[in-house]
Motif scaffolding. Structure first.
Motif, PDB file in Angstrom:
ATOM      1  N   HIS A 170      56.952  42.253  52.768  1.00  0.00           N
ATOM      2  CA  HIS A 170      57.173  41.876  51.123  1.00  0.00           C
ATOM      3  C   HIS A 170      58.495  42.405  50.552  1.00  0.00           C
ATOM      4  O   HIS A 170      58.881  42.156  49.406  1.00  0.00           O
ATOM      5  CB  HIS A 170      55.925  42.509  50.305  1.00  0.00           C
ATOM      6  N   ASP A 227      50.357  33.922  54.635  1.00  0.00           N
ATOM      7  CA  ASP A 227      48.892  34.218  54.009  1.00  0.00           C
ATOM      8  C   ASP A 227      48.118  32.846  53.870  1.00  0.00           C
ATOM      9  O   ASP A 227      47.155  32.728  53.001  1.00  0.00           O
ATOM     10  CB  ASP A 227      49.417  34.593  52.350  1.00  0.00           C
ATOM     11  N   ALA A 282      42.974  39.451  40.464  1.00  0.00           N
ATOM     12  CA  ALA A 282      44.145  38.446  41.166  1.00  0.00           C
ATOM     13  C   ALA A 282      43.737  38.007  42.433  1.00  0.00           C
ATOM     14  O   ALA A 282      43.122  38.482  43.143  1.00  0.00           O
ATOM     15  CB  ALA A 282      45.361  39.381  41.498  1.00  0.00           C
ATOM     16  N   ALA A 326      44.339  37.026  46.127  1.00  0.00           N
ATOM     17  CA  ALA A 326      45.293  37.640  47.231  1.00  0.00           C
ATOM     18  C   ALA A 326      46.331  36.778  47.652  1.00  0.00           C
ATOM     19  O   ALA A 326      46.240  35.396  48.040  1.00  0.00           O
ATOM     20  CB  ALA A 326      44.403  38.147  48.352  1.00  0.00           C
ATOM     21  N   THR A 335      50.201  35.134  48.683  1.00  0.00           N
ATOM     22  CA  THR A 335      51.150  34.010  48.087  1.00  0.00           C
ATOM     23  C   THR A 335      50.751  32.521  48.346  1.00  0.00           C
ATOM     24  O   THR A 335      50.084  32.502  49.406  1.00  0.00           O
ATOM     25  CB  THR A 335      52.533  34.244  48.601  1.00  0.00           C
ATOM     26  N   THR A 369      52.890  35.114  43.445  1.00  0.00           N
ATOM     27  CA  THR A 369      52.347  36.159  44.245  1.00  0.00           C
ATOM     28  C   THR A 369      51.902  37.197  42.980  1.00  0.00           C
ATOM     29  O   THR A 369      52.717  37.266  41.896  1.00  0.00           O
ATOM     30  CB  THR A 369      53.319  36.967  45.018  1.00  0.00           C
ATOM     31  N   ARG A 370      50.594  37.448  42.722  1.00  0.00           N
ATOM     32  CA  ARG A 370      50.206  38.427  41.626  1.00  0.00           C
ATOM     33  C   ARG A 370      49.901  39.409  42.202  1.00  0.00           C
ATOM     34  O   ARG A 370      49.123  39.915  43.146  1.00  0.00           O
ATOM     35  CB  ARG A 370      49.055  37.682  40.790  1.00  0.00           C
ATOM     36  N   THR A 371      50.444  40.636  41.419  1.00  0.00           N
ATOM     37  CA  THR A 371      50.001  41.934  41.571  1.00  0.00           C
ATOM     38  C   THR A 371      49.669  42.450  40.156  1.00  0.00           C
ATOM     39  O   THR A 371      50.402  42.562  39.358  1.00  0.00           O
ATOM     40  CB  THR A 371      51.187  42.821  42.159  1.00  0.00           C
ATOM     41  N   SER A 372      48.391  43.059  40.326  1.00  0.00           N
ATOM     42  CA  SER A 372      47.749  43.631  38.792  1.00  0.00           C
ATOM     43  C   SER A 372      47.928  42.443  37.861  1.00  0.00           C
ATOM     44  O   SER A 372      47.618  41.438  37.664  1.00  0.00           O
ATOM     45  CB  SER A 372      48.375  44.904  38.718  1.00  0.00           C
ATOM     46  N   ARG A 415      51.081  41.604  36.713  1.00  0.00           N
ATOM     47  CA  ARG A 415      52.366  40.687  36.890  1.00  0.00           C
ATOM     48  C   ARG A 415      52.236  39.473  37.838  1.00  0.00           C
ATOM     49  O   ARG A 415      51.445  39.471  38.912  1.00  0.00           O
ATOM     50  CB  ARG A 415      53.343  41.481  37.205  1.00  0.00           C
ATOM     51  N   SER A 432      54.951  37.170  40.106  1.00  0.00           N
ATOM     52  CA  SER A 432      56.222  36.886  40.515  1.00  0.00           C
ATOM     53  C   SER A 432      56.336  35.394  41.178  1.00  0.00           C
ATOM     54  O   SER A 432      55.404  35.078  42.000  1.00  0.00           O
ATOM     55  CB  SER A 432      56.303  37.763  41.847  1.00  0.00           C
ATOM     56  N   ASP A 445      59.807  37.081  37.058  1.00  0.00           N
ATOM     57  CA  ASP A 445      58.694  38.033  37.470  1.00  0.00           C
ATOM     58  C   ASP A 445      58.232  38.610  36.060  1.00  0.00           C
ATOM     59  O   ASP A 445      59.106  38.923  35.379  1.00  0.00           O
ATOM     60  CB  ASP A 445      59.350  38.933  38.403  1.00  0.00           C
TER      61      ASP A 445
END
Length: 217
Positions: free
Chosen positions: A36, A80, A109, A111, A113, A142-145, A147, A149, A169
């Protein structure tokens, strides 16, 4: 019913993904790199070799960053599970409907991408300042929390060798308004309303569109 379309991943890597990406995966593991982390990704020999093979003979100039971004996102998409969410006309209209209220709390979210593919030639934007408008095919996300991207792909169509890719992002940009007061996603192309088209103006509007898709039921 809309004809299914190939994704940018299929067009670029359809014939070589199962040959090249396992070697990239093994190279990343042998080097102990975080896939990543793009800087770390670029230090892997198999990644460098793949980029060299994809680079056209005439070179890319400033486009090299876009190539690197695309290869990195495409690899994450592949590792993924190569998941694609295809959006159809009715779902797109619902996501783009006017929403003046605060956005709902986003669901958990998803998991990894994945690629989100929009209906063909329905959403247009200007990914490169000063260039003509291009249709938005979709985006790797791609999601993190809180955010997202994205790497968004514009101008993907038969007869063109390549496409335009841009990254954005951030958290959901709310509240978001156009400077001229027109509704978000209102068409900017002449005759766009009659043709049932939409437009995105600026990267924040692109990010808002991605968030609407993300939180849609």
């Amino acid at each position: 019913m809309e004809e299914s379309r190939p994704t940018p991943f299929t067009l670029v890597f359809g014939g070589i993904a199962e040959q090249r990406f396992p070697r990239v995966r093994d190279g990343i593991a042998a080097a102990g790199r975080d896939p990543h982390d793009r800087d770390a990704f670029l230090l892997v020999r198999e990644v460098v070799e793949l980029l060299q093979d994809l680079r056209p003979e005439a070179g890319l100039g400033s486009g090299v960053d876009a190539l690197v971004a695309f290869v990195h996102r495409a690899y994450l998409y592949w590792v993924d599970g190569a998941r694609t969410a295809v959006w159809h006309e009715e779902a797109l209209r619902a996501a783009l409907a006017d929403r003046s209220a605060a956005p709902p709390d986003p669901p958990e979210a998803a998991a990894g991408t994945r690629y989100v593919q929009l209906p063909g030639r329905r959403v247009w934007g200007v990914p490169v300042a000063g260039a003509p408008p291009e249709p938005l095919d979709g985006w790797f996300v791609t999601r993190t929390s809180d955010r997202l991207s994205l790497l968004a792909v514009f101008g993907l169509h038969r007869g063109r060798d390549g496409f335009t890719a841009v990254e954005v992002d951030g958290p959901r940009p709310h509240p978001l308004r156009r400077p001229d007061g027109s509704p978000l996603f209102a068409p900017a192309l002449a005759g766009g309303r009659e043709a049932g088209l939409y437009s995105i103006e600026g990267m924040e509007e692109l990010l808002e569109l991605a968030w609407r898709v993300e939180v849609s039921p």
